[in-house]
Design a protein around this motif. Structure first.
Motif, PDB file in Angstrom:
ATOM      1  N   SER A 132       7.314   0.592  -4.584  1.00 53.65           N
ATOM      2  CA  SER A 132       7.525   2.045  -4.497  1.00 53.65           C
ATOM      3  C   SER A 132       9.007   2.382  -4.410  1.00 53.65           C
ATOM      4  N   ASN A 133       9.785   1.587  -3.656  1.00 51.92           N
ATOM      5  CA  ASN A 133      11.210   1.894  -3.507  1.00 51.92           C
ATOM      6  C   ASN A 133      11.985   1.759  -4.809  1.00 51.92           C
ATOM      7  N   LEU A 134      11.623   0.751  -5.605  1.00 47.71           N
ATOM      8  CA  LEU A 134      12.330   0.516  -6.868  1.00 47.71           C
ATOM      9  C   LEU A 134      11.612   1.145  -8.062  1.00 47.71           C
ATOM     10  N   GLY A 135      10.445   1.748  -7.817  1.00 50.49           N
ATOM     11  CA  GLY A 135       9.796   2.544  -8.847  1.00 50.49           C
ATOM     12  C   GLY A 135       9.008   1.778  -9.883  1.00 50.49           C
ATOM     13  N   TYR A 136       8.515   0.561  -9.541  1.00 46.13           N
ATOM     14  CA  TYR A 136       7.742  -0.169 -10.544  1.00 46.13           C
ATOM     15  C   TYR A 136       6.281  -0.368 -10.159  1.00 46.13           C
ATOM     16  N   GLY A 137       5.812   0.316  -9.110  1.00 47.77           N
ATOM     17  CA  GLY A 137       4.422   0.147  -8.735  1.00 47.77           C
ATOM     18  C   GLY A 137       3.997   1.108  -7.642  1.00 47.77           C
ATOM     19  N   GLU A 138       2.718   1.023  -7.303  1.00 41.11           N
ATOM     20  CA  GLU A 138       2.105   1.834  -6.252  1.00 41.11           C
ATOM     21  C   GLU A 138       2.595   1.349  -4.890  1.00 41.11           C
ATOM     22  N   THR A 375      19.326  -7.421 -10.914  1.00 44.38           N
ATOM     23  CA  THR A 375      19.137  -8.108 -12.191  1.00 44.38           C
ATOM     24  C   THR A 375      18.664  -7.083 -13.222  1.00 44.38           C
ATOM     25  N   ASP A 376      18.380  -7.543 -14.423  1.00 44.90           N
ATOM     26  CA  ASP A 376      17.845  -6.643 -15.459  1.00 44.90           C
ATOM     27  C   ASP A 376      16.321  -6.662 -15.481  1.00 44.90           C
ATOM     28  N   PHE A 377      15.690  -7.189 -14.409  1.00 39.10           N
ATOM     29  CA  PHE A 377      14.228  -7.183 -14.310  1.00 39.10           C
ATOM     30  C   PHE A 377      13.838  -6.807 -12.885  1.00 39.10           C
ATOM     31  N   PHE A 378      12.577  -6.392 -12.727  1.00 42.63           N
ATOM     32  CA  PHE A 378      12.027  -6.081 -11.410  1.00 42.63           C
ATOM     33  C   PHE A 378      11.346  -7.318 -10.828  1.00 42.63           C
ATOM     34  N   GLY A 379      11.289  -7.372  -9.496  1.00 45.02           N
ATOM     35  CA  GLY A 379      10.578  -8.452  -8.828  1.00 45.02           C
ATOM     36  C   GLY A 379      11.449  -9.674  -8.609  1.00 45.02           C
ATOM     37  N   GLY A 380      10.845 -10.695  -8.015  1.00 46.16           N
ATOM     38  CA  GLY A 380      11.559 -11.932  -7.728  1.00 46.16           C
ATOM     39  C   GLY A 380      10.691 -13.137  -7.974  1.00 46.16           C
ATOM     40  N   TYR A 421      10.043 -25.523 -10.451  1.00 41.75           N
ATOM     41  CA  TYR A 421       9.224 -24.616 -11.257  1.00 41.75           C
ATOM     42  C   TYR A 421       9.086 -23.288 -10.528  1.00 41.75           C
ATOM     43  N   MET A 422       8.856 -22.248 -11.301  1.00 38.01           N
ATOM     44  CA  MET A 422       8.879 -20.894 -10.773  1.00 38.01           C
ATOM     45  C   MET A 422       7.484 -20.386 -10.435  1.00 38.01           C
ATOM     46  N   GLN A 423       7.447 -19.468  -9.459  1.00 41.14           N
ATOM     47  CA  GLN A 423       6.257 -18.666  -9.169  1.00 41.14           C
ATOM     48  C   GLN A 423       6.749 -17.227  -9.093  1.00 41.14           C
ATOM     49  N   GLY A 424       6.587 -16.502 -10.194  1.00 39.74           N
ATOM     50  CA  GLY A 424       7.233 -15.207 -10.327  1.00 39.74           C
ATOM     51  C   GLY A 424       6.290 -14.028 -10.184  1.00 39.74           C
ATOM     52  N   GLU A 425       6.830 -12.951  -9.659  1.00 37.46           N
ATOM     53  CA  GLU A 425       6.102 -11.697  -9.520  1.00 37.46           C
ATOM     54  C   GLU A 425       5.876 -11.070 -10.891  1.00 37.46           C
ATOM     55  N   THR A 426       4.707 -10.497 -11.095  1.00 40.52           N
ATOM     56  CA  THR A 426       4.458  -9.699 -12.295  1.00 40.52           C
ATOM     57  C   THR A 426       4.219  -8.249 -11.891  1.00 40.52           C
ATOM     58  N   LEU A 427       4.456  -7.349 -12.812  1.00 39.60           N
ATOM     59  CA  LEU A 427       4.374  -5.920 -12.500  1.00 39.60           C
ATOM     60  C   LEU A 427       2.959  -5.404 -12.715  1.00 39.60           C
ATOM     61  N   PRO A 428       2.458  -4.587 -11.795  1.00 37.78           N
ATOM     62  CA  PRO A 428       1.125  -3.989 -11.985  1.00 37.78           C
ATOM     63  C   PRO A 428       1.166  -2.953 -13.098  1.00 37.78           C
ATOM     64  N   LYS A 429       0.293  -3.120 -14.075  1.00 39.21           N
ATOM     65  CA  LYS A 429       0.252  -2.214 -15.232  1.00 39.21           C
ATOM     66  C   LYS A 429      -1.196  -1.821 -15.520  1.00 39.21           C
ATOM     67  N   THR A 533      -2.097  -4.678  -4.140  1.00 42.06           N
ATOM     68  CA  THR A 533      -1.414  -3.562  -4.781  1.00 42.06           C
ATOM     69  C   THR A 533      -0.309  -4.055  -5.705  1.00 42.06           C
ATOM     70  N   SER A 534       0.318  -5.142  -5.323  1.00 40.87           N
ATOM     71  CA  SER A 534       1.305  -5.822  -6.160  1.00 40.87           C
ATOM     72  C   SER A 534       1.210  -7.305  -5.859  1.00 40.87           C
ATOM     73  N   THR A 535       1.925  -8.131  -6.615  1.00 40.36           N
ATOM     74  CA  THR A 535       1.705  -9.583  -6.493  1.00 40.36           C
ATOM     75  C   THR A 535       2.696 -10.292  -5.595  1.00 40.36           C
ATOM     76  N   GLY A 536       3.862  -9.674  -5.313  1.00 39.82           N
ATOM     77  CA  GLY A 536       4.883 -10.416  -4.602  1.00 39.82           C
ATOM     78  C   GLY A 536       5.238 -11.697  -5.342  1.00 39.82           C
ATOM     79  N   ASN A 537       6.033 -12.536  -4.702  1.00 40.08           N
ATOM     80  CA  ASN A 537       6.383 -13.817  -5.323  1.00 40.08           C
ATOM     81  C   ASN A 537       5.894 -15.007  -4.526  1.00 40.08           C
ATOM     82  N   GLN A 538       5.410 -14.763  -3.310  1.00 41.97           N
ATOM     83  CA  GLN A 538       4.928 -15.852  -2.472  1.00 41.97           C
ATOM     84  C   GLN A 538       3.474 -16.186  -2.804  1.00 41.97           C
ATOM     85  N   SER A 539       3.062 -17.390  -2.447  1.00 43.32           N
ATOM     86  CA  SER A 539       1.666 -17.773  -2.645  1.00 43.32           C
ATOM     87  C   SER A 539       0.778 -16.827  -1.827  1.00 43.32           C
TER      88      SER A 539
END
Length: 564
Positions: A132-138, A375-380, A421-429, A533-539
């Motif tokens: 909500s603060n960065l404007g990419y999700g609920e 960065t040029d993307f949202f999430g971590g 290896y990465m475990q990355g957040e994806t944006l809710p769409k 509501t969103s995925t975060g980046n943690q397991s």
């Protein structure tokens, strides 16, 4: 066929379902757990736990014929001849892939808690507030302070090893002693500390009992033996699963009933009472239809199946699925990015080795977009990493490749490497969605699920950033022959599918309230991955368990006060 009344019904017996059963039974509620697969009992049903590699007919590898029949399941991490009995065969539950999606499932009492990766990082307030603060999700209806005591409640019971590191992006918890870093991992930790301010490599925070406490001994669980054969089922109870922990604990109350082979068709809504009254089940063996009644229902069937059940729960009041007044049920499906991988050779450390097989991995906590967009993307993204040593290659041995000396040298350890290896957040769409097929049915006559989930440009930018940064970190550590790879795997293989029944403040843009109740049917709770509501980046599994314990306590209080 109408069955007896229960105080609560829990659909699913995996990580969140087991926790719902434990908490509800402890609160004095007579609870029925419905599991679509077979029964599993601790110790009795771990057929491969003690087998050596040479005792398997194919040396641990899965025959091509089996893989050809199961092209989806056979891709799963941890799948092999020693674990395939805990994964379903593809034909058991077909689904329609509008876009490629590899749906990994485990249908038995205990669900995928028998084969999960066991990483247990807490979310920070960044993950709850960023969409909500960065404007990419609920916006989430709760924050870190709301869930922190429930994290502690869960961690103490399941046993989570880790170190108190003081990292804001990955809050500390109630930890058992961690597994030690090996010499190469300590080297990488120092390099990151010295050369990459704000990047922290720490010991794995994992659901492994490294030093049993009284609560673990009461569960009949012992110390992890460092075999790293967890997915076969652990006879020592060294890692957490529903089968070793929450379900036996619930059973001790005398209030638990587990019914395996119970395929849930739908939830029954009574329009006169204005609430759900029961669950319609198809017996997987007899195909008989049975209705079980209860005061509250917890839907913990694993994210996609939870969506499927709710979508199939139609009535005059809810023609598009239970609770689906806003048409958003099955939408905003999320997952984790696992496409980025890096590896490099590191010289030195030849006089060092390790004892035992560490079942955890190092964690590099997220360092991207913490509170602000940098960065040029949202999430971590979280990075899992480790130092490992391979067998010595014959090519590195001088002299003839035969005889006792050659064999002795082959038995020595070879080169050290570091992987990431990465475990990355994806944006809710809204366009990432699942829905019911209008034409295709599964073997029980239930509509098949259609998956319409894919990657976007934000994902691609994040992957590129990880590949760049992982190379820089490996180079700084002194690695050579560095590989960085985008494996382009389809969504789903992360086995972290989330969303579709998301939490929120506004019933117009969400389906669940802050207590995980359906806005328009408050005696139905959803606390598995579907609620995210969103995925975060943690397991995410630790958060599912904490949300479930919190919601179950609330449900029990509501029943005592006759509000449900």
């Amino acid at each position: 066929m109408n069955e007896i009344q229960y105080d609560a019904i829990v659909i699913g017996s995996g990580i969140s379902g087991g926790w719902a059963a434990k908490e509800l039974c402890e609160q004095g509620m007579k609870t029925l757990v419905l599991e679509r697969g077979r029964n599993i009992e601790h110790l009795k049903d771990y057929p491969t736990w003690s087998k050596n590699p040479w005792e398997f007919p194919h040396g641990g590898r899965v025959p091509k014929e089996y893989i050809d029949k199961n092209p989806i399941t056979s891709k799963a991490a941890g799948f092999g001849e020693d674990t395939l009995h805990f994964f379903i065969e593809d034909a058991i539950q077909p689904y329609v892939q509008k876009k490629p999606f590899d749906w990994i499932r485990g249908y038995q009492v205990g669900g995928k808690s028998l084969i999960w990766g066991r990483a247990c990082q807490r979310w920070s307030d960044y993950e709850f507030k960023a969409p909500s603060n960065l404007g990419y999700g609920e916006g989430w209806p709760i924050g870190y302070k709301d869930i922190a005591p429930w994290y502690s409640h869960v961690e103490r019971f399941i046993g989570v090893c880790g170190n108190t590191d003081g990292i804001e992006a990955m809050p500390d918890g109630e930890f058992l002693p961690p597994f030690e870093l090996n010499c190469v991992e300590r080297h990488l930790q120092k390099v990151l500390s010295d050369k990459f301010p704000g990047r922290h490599l720490v010991q794995g925070r994992w659901a492994q009992v490294t030093q049993p406490q009284e609560i673990h001994l009461q569960q009949g669980r012992g110390k992890c033996q460092c075999r790293n054969l967890c997915m076969r089922g652990c006879p020592y109870g060294g890692y957490f699963s529903s089968v070793t922990s929450t379900l036996p604990w619930a059973n001790k109350t005398g209030r638990l009933t587990i019914r395996p082979y119970s395929v849930v068709h739908s939830i029954i809504y009574d329009e006169d009472k204005g609430k759900a009254t029961g669950v319609r089940v198809i017996d997987a063996e007899s195909k008989e239809e049975i209705i079980y009644n209860s005061r509250v229902i917890f839907v913990n069937a694993s994210a996609l199946n939870t969506n499927l059940i709710l979508l199939n729960s139609k009535s005059n009041r809810f023609p598009n699925g239970l609770g689906n007044d806003n048409g958003l049920l099955g939408k905003y499906i999320g997952f984790h990015l696992y496409r980025g991988w890096a590896n490099g050779k590191i010289n030195g450390f030849e006089d060092k080795y390790v004892y035992g097989k560490n079942p955890t991995e190092c964690i590099i906590a997220n360092y991207r977009n913490l509170g602000k967009l940098d960065t040029d993307f949202f999430g971590g993204y979280t990075i899992f990493s480790g130092g490992y040593r391979v067998r010595r290659e014959p090519e590195t041995i001088a002299g003839p490749r035969l005889g006792g000396s050659f064999k002795d040298q082959l038995s020595e350890a070879g080169q050290w490497y570091i992987y990431m290896y990465m475990q990355g957040e994806t944006l809710p769409k809204e366009t990432n969605r699942i829905y019911l097929s209008e034409t295709e049915k599964d073997p029980f006559g239930i509509p098949q699920l259609v998956t319409d989930v894919g990657y976007d440009e934000n994902d691609e930018k994040m992957i590129r950033d990880f590949l760049t940064e992982s190379r820089l970190m490996l180079e700084a550590a002194g690695c050579t022959e560095i590989e960085t790879i985008d494996n382009h795997q389809a969504p789903g293989l992360d086995i972290h599918e989330m969303g579709g029944v998301r939490m929120g403040v506004d019933p117009e843009s969400s389906l669940l309230n802050k207590n995980n109740q359906l806005h328009s049917c408050p005696n139905v709770f959803v606390t598995d991955g579907a609620c995210m509501t969103s995925t975060g980046n943690q397991s995410p599994s630790l958060l599912y368990m904490a949300l479930t314990a919190r919601a179950a306590a609330f449900a029990a209080e509501q029943i005592r006060n006759k509000k449900l």
